[in-house]
Design a protein around this motif. Structure first.
Motif, mmCIF file in Angstrom:
data_model
loop_
_atom_site.group_PDB
_atom_site.id
_atom_site.type_symbol
_atom_site.label_atom_id
_atom_site.label_comp_id
_atom_site.label_asym_id
_atom_site.label_seq_id
_atom_site.Cartn_x
_atom_site.Cartn_y
_atom_site.Cartn_z
ATOM 1 N N HIS B 178 0.895 -1.163 0.000
ATOM 2 C CA HIS B 178 0.000 0.000 0.000
ATOM 3 C C HIS B 178 0.926 1.203 0.000
ATOM 4 O O HIS B 178 1.990 1.149 0.626
ATOM 5 C CB HIS B 178 -0.878 -0.006 1.271
ATOM 6 N N PRO B 179 0.573 2.284 -0.707
ATOM 7 C CA PRO B 179 1.529 3.405 -0.793
ATOM 8 C C PRO B 179 1.857 4.057 0.551
ATOM 9 O O PRO B 179 2.885 4.713 0.660
ATOM 10 C CB PRO B 179 0.831 4.396 -1.745
ATOM 11 N N ARG B 180 1.006 3.860 1.570
ATOM 12 C CA ARG B 180 1.315 4.462 2.864
ATOM 13 C C ARG B 180 1.421 3.397 3.946
ATOM 14 O O ARG B 180 0.832 2.326 3.830
ATOM 15 C CB ARG B 180 0.240 5.488 3.223
ATOM 16 N N ARG B 272 5.921 -4.739 -3.905
ATOM 17 C CA ARG B 272 4.611 -4.573 -4.553
ATOM 18 C C ARG B 272 4.068 -5.899 -5.068
ATOM 19 O O ARG B 272 2.870 -6.044 -5.283
ATOM 20 C CB ARG B 272 4.730 -3.606 -5.741
ATOM 21 N N LEU B 293 -11.496 -4.164 4.008
ATOM 22 C CA LEU B 293 -11.913 -2.943 3.306
ATOM 23 C C LEU B 293 -11.649 -1.714 4.184
ATOM 24 O O LEU B 293 -11.724 -1.839 5.392
ATOM 25 C CB LEU B 293 -13.373 -2.980 2.879
ATOM 26 N N PRO B 294 -11.321 -0.542 3.612
ATOM 27 C CA PRO B 294 -11.213 -0.275 2.185
ATOM 28 C C PRO B 294 -10.004 -0.967 1.558
ATOM 29 O O PRO B 294 -8.988 -1.167 2.220
ATOM 30 C CB PRO B 294 -11.040 1.242 2.117
ATOM 31 N N LEU B 295 -10.153 -1.302 0.280
ATOM 32 C CA LEU B 295 -9.077 -1.974 -0.455
ATOM 33 C C LEU B 295 -8.790 -1.235 -1.744
ATOM 34 O O LEU B 295 -9.705 -0.918 -2.495
ATOM 35 C CB LEU B 295 -9.488 -3.417 -0.756
ATOM 36 N N ARG B 296 -7.514 -0.967 -1.975
ATOM 37 C CA ARG B 296 -7.098 -0.366 -3.238
ATOM 38 C C ARG B 296 -6.999 -1.467 -4.274
ATOM 39 O O ARG B 296 -6.081 -2.290 -4.202
ATOM 40 C CB ARG B 296 -5.754 0.348 -3.067
ATOM 41 N N ARG B 297 -7.907 -1.451 -5.238
ATOM 42 C CA ARG B 297 -7.896 -2.461 -6.294
ATOM 43 C C ARG B 297 -6.638 -2.345 -7.142
ATOM 44 O O ARG B 297 -6.151 -1.256 -7.420
ATOM 45 C CB ARG B 297 -9.124 -2.294 -7.187
ATOM 46 N N ASN B 298 -6.126 -3.481 -7.526
ATOM 47 C CA ASN B 298 -4.954 -3.589 -8.398
ATOM 48 C C ASN B 298 -3.684 -3.060 -7.725
ATOM 49 O O ASN B 298 -2.682 -2.834 -8.395
ATOM 50 C CB ASN B 298 -5.215 -2.907 -9.747
ATOM 51 N N VAL B 299 -3.766 -2.883 -6.412
ATOM 52 C CA VAL B 299 -2.591 -2.558 -5.602
ATOM 53 C C VAL B 299 -2.459 -3.631 -4.514
ATOM 54 O O VAL B 299 -1.419 -4.252 -4.358
ATOM 55 C CB VAL B 299 -2.716 -1.150 -4.993
ATOM 56 N N ASP B 303 -8.433 -6.875 -9.712
ATOM 57 C CA ASP B 303 -9.863 -6.919 -10.023
ATOM 58 C C ASP B 303 -10.362 -8.359 -10.104
ATOM 59 O O ASP B 303 -11.449 -8.678 -9.622
ATOM 60 C CB ASP B 303 -10.133 -6.228 -11.367
ATOM 61 N N MET B 306 -10.894 -9.702 -6.661
ATOM 62 C CA MET B 306 -11.995 -9.016 -5.969
ATOM 63 C C MET B 306 -13.346 -9.396 -6.562
ATOM 64 O O MET B 306 -14.345 -9.453 -5.854
ATOM 65 C CB MET B 306 -11.812 -7.494 -6.042
ATOM 66 N N ASP B 307 -13.383 -9.603 -7.879
ATOM 67 C CA ASP B 307 -14.665 -9.874 -8.537
ATOM 68 C C ASP B 307 -14.970 -11.362 -8.634
ATOM 69 O O ASP B 307 -15.997 -11.762 -9.175
ATOM 70 C CB ASP B 307 -14.675 -9.232 -9.930
#
Lengths: 336, 336, 336
Positions: B178-180, B272, B293-299, B303, B306-307
């Motif tokens: 995650h970026p942070r 990553r 959640l929350p979840l950053r999709r494709n990070v 998809d 998740m789907d």
């Protein structure tokens, strides 16, 4: 239609009825007095206790409170009649108040002074504009007075002394230090209700500059004529505390310095010793201590005072819930 | 009086009762268990799901939730005992918690770490101060653990596997990018509940620096002794995913880098590839996937993951509503 | 499952039923149509009337509204399918909408244009994404149209004229000056509903650049074919006002200038004389005046117009409460 803008607009019998009703709500918190009814809580300044207690009070009586913060989660509002509104404000109080009054059964407003010019602030413009335009009763959530706090304070004193008759009690309202110049509202209100209840009231403050506005001194003098108490000002800490039955503390900014706070700062800073501590409380007649909260510990009062069994600030805060239910029920009831 | 600060404070039988009660609330959402009761939701950090689910849960059981955000729409608060309060804070937790406890029947608190010094954050100061001063039960809305999420996660797994007995399931908690640098709370909680339920638990993270705090490793080790599962740490992605029945993903900042995040950034950025994707999921025993959640999709997850029908993150999120109703009803019930 | 995104998606018979239901709610405000039900109010832009009226409407029918402000007291949200979410957004609409739909029975969304590129804004991306992912009905709280305002406006006109049949009324939608370029939503909506109800509609605006988007002109032309009214554009103030039965005012930014507002400013500033004043109203057939509010007095309309008995803006605002209850009840009812 009666608003609840100041206790001074209500007769002593009406106030006694509100306090008795509040005591009853404390024994029996859930009711249907506001079933299907609603109140708008309009906050121009933030709040913890006021919002929580009104929101819960409405819920416990079957009603609903809507919380609005203009300029934050709603539009900024214009108050001047006839204004050409090409500045920041998107809406005039004439529309805001009339529309709200179509939606809700009560409108409650918190609007602190702007602290730049007391001659302006003392007009209580925001509250009075709501009262003028609203077609439903308006409640003061603290502007330049704080009548809900007054009732909560009065109820806590009645509970503590075990009687609704507080005549003859020696009551000291003491200024205390705070790093910032605060609103005089609670101080104005303390004078108002303490004299209304016939107590012997001393306003203790550092210098004549900290004496409150003449309007509230006038109310205090009028009240003691009617109620049989007394009212005086003192700048002598020991003399004021001696023999007191009640010590009520509050900090406020000196009125002559409104808009020139950097000049007031050294005056205020020179009076940090007004803190309520055990040494001062030892001069009293085993006085009860209270404060409206929030309170900065070890600045306005020491931990020892706050944690003492003589401190009834938590009871007073709890009573906000009960007295406000009494006010809401009374105001909605008048329309029924 | 019992609080809900951590599942570890509750017996396995008590947790099973909460989960069974939650499943019942899922079948029958409207009730009267909180009729006339109220809960204060104190948010020091923002929230979507937590606020919504608590607010609705209280409503559906006849109660009311008051939402407070100290420092935003309420006063900033002091937590240090004995503090001379001449800084920013206008009120001490001693007053805040005691007053709130006079108004409401439950107090719930979200207070994330400050991310400057883990030895400080791990004391869970804010939550513990509320619990110490409150005279009503306190609920953890996520501080350094997230016990409500644990119950929602456990219920979703029980639903997915069609049994309340999850022993023997291979459970992978994987760190993701995650970026942070994020809170370790959900990771701590995932370890806690997965071991409590007797699963074979692997903590997968990039390097030893990402291993969680010793307190939670200790809980995990204690739990598997009691429950019959197992617990181990891995830094090998393929080995960890292989044969897994459950993949639970979360990102968090490395504890040794608290307060020096610019130094952690390159370490984090180098991992990553911990993203949950179809290739990794193909190594599992057709594992179910979830995230708080929350979840950053494709990070954090692609998809496709998740789907996929194997993703139960939405069910877990929904279960927040049900488990929290169970917790509120249980805590209010103990006082009845 | 039917959403309430635009009145144009609903048949005339359905709209008539909503208006009749709203009139009934105005006579009998308290009911049980939403007992135990809930609605999420998702505000990407602030609101006074919309939030208050929805919150109270839900309460008065036994339901509960949860207010969410993404990016303010909740996470910022990603709307692009397939996005690699390494920027600001912490959560994707796919999760936000699906989770909310598990918690509540209705989702309502306010999302204004971004005012940078109309070809983008006219896609109504946020609202349509909620509608696509939600498993419960979605209500438009104002995006690039404002269908709730349409119904409130229509009901106020029906009340004023004492009939539900408004055919043959001369209706003027006039652009007015405002210091900032505003949303076209209410203007689009006014055209849509006024033509739907078979009135003779004039769109009065300063220059061809202020003509609304072709989609809404198309709806207007389609509607008058079906309903028997008429639709035309005018840039001549006196000619447009002459003989009007209804004057509806709104300011909006010119579509060709989206993203280049500094270029539009002198054009807008040159048309301050579009203000609704007594001289213009004197040209009408004793027309009723309205506006959606908020309204800048003496900029969009004069005090004399606003304070005249012909002004029904407060009635229209009140009707928001009633029509929205009708919409909520209808949408929840379709699922029963």
């Amino acid at each position: 239609m009666k608003h609840f803008l100041n206790t001074q607009d209500w007769s002593r019998a009406e106030l006694d009825t509100l306090l008795a009703s509040a005591a009853e709500f404390k024994r029996q918190p859930v009711g249907a007095q506001l079933r299907g009814k609603s109140i708008a809580l309009v906050f121009f300044n933030p709040s913890l206790r006021t919002r929580t207690s009104f929101e819960l009070g409405a819920f416990q009586l079957g009603g609903h409170a809507v919380v609005l913060a203009p300029g934050k989660d709603a539009w900024p509002i214009e108050f001047a009649p006839g204004a050409v509104m090409d500045g920041e404000a998107e809406e005039h109080i004439a529309e805001v108040a009339r529309v709200l009054a179509r939606y809700v059964d009560l409108i409650a407003v918190r609007a602190f002074p702007r602290f730049r010019d007391w001659t302006e602030d003392r007009e209580d413009t925001v509250l009075r504009a709501f009262a003028r335009h609203s077609t439903v009763p308006v409640i003061n959530l603290e502007t330049i007075t704080h009548p809900c706090q007054e009732l909560a304070h009065a109820l806590a004193l009645q509970e503590h002394f075990g009687t609704t008759d507080l005549r003859g009690k020696k009551y000291v309202l003491t200024w205390t230090y705070h790093p910032r110049p605060l609103n005089t509202a609670v101080a104005n209100s303390a004078l108002t209700i303490a004299t209304r209840l016939g107590m012997d009231v001393t306003l203790l403050c550092p210098t004549p500059e900290y004496i409150l506005d003449e309007r509230y001194l006038g109310w205090a003098r009028d009240n003691v004529v009617e109620s049989g108490g007394s009212f005086r000002v003192s700048h002598d800490i020991a003399e004021a505390y001696r023999g007191a039955d009640v010590v009520y503390a509050k900090s406020w900014g000196a009125i002559p310095y409104f808009g020139r706070w950097e000049e007031e700062k050294p005056v205020r800073d020179a009076h940090r010793h007004f803190i309520v501590d055990e040494a001062k409380m030892a001069l009293t007649n085993d006085a009860v201590f209270s404060h409206c909260l929030p309170l900065r510990r070890n600045v306005k009062a020491t931990d020892a005072v706050m944690d003492s069994p003589r401190c009834i600030a938590i009871d007073e805060a709890e009573n906000r819930l009960h007295v406000q239910k009494a006010v809401m029920a009374a105001l909605v009831g008048q329309q029924a």
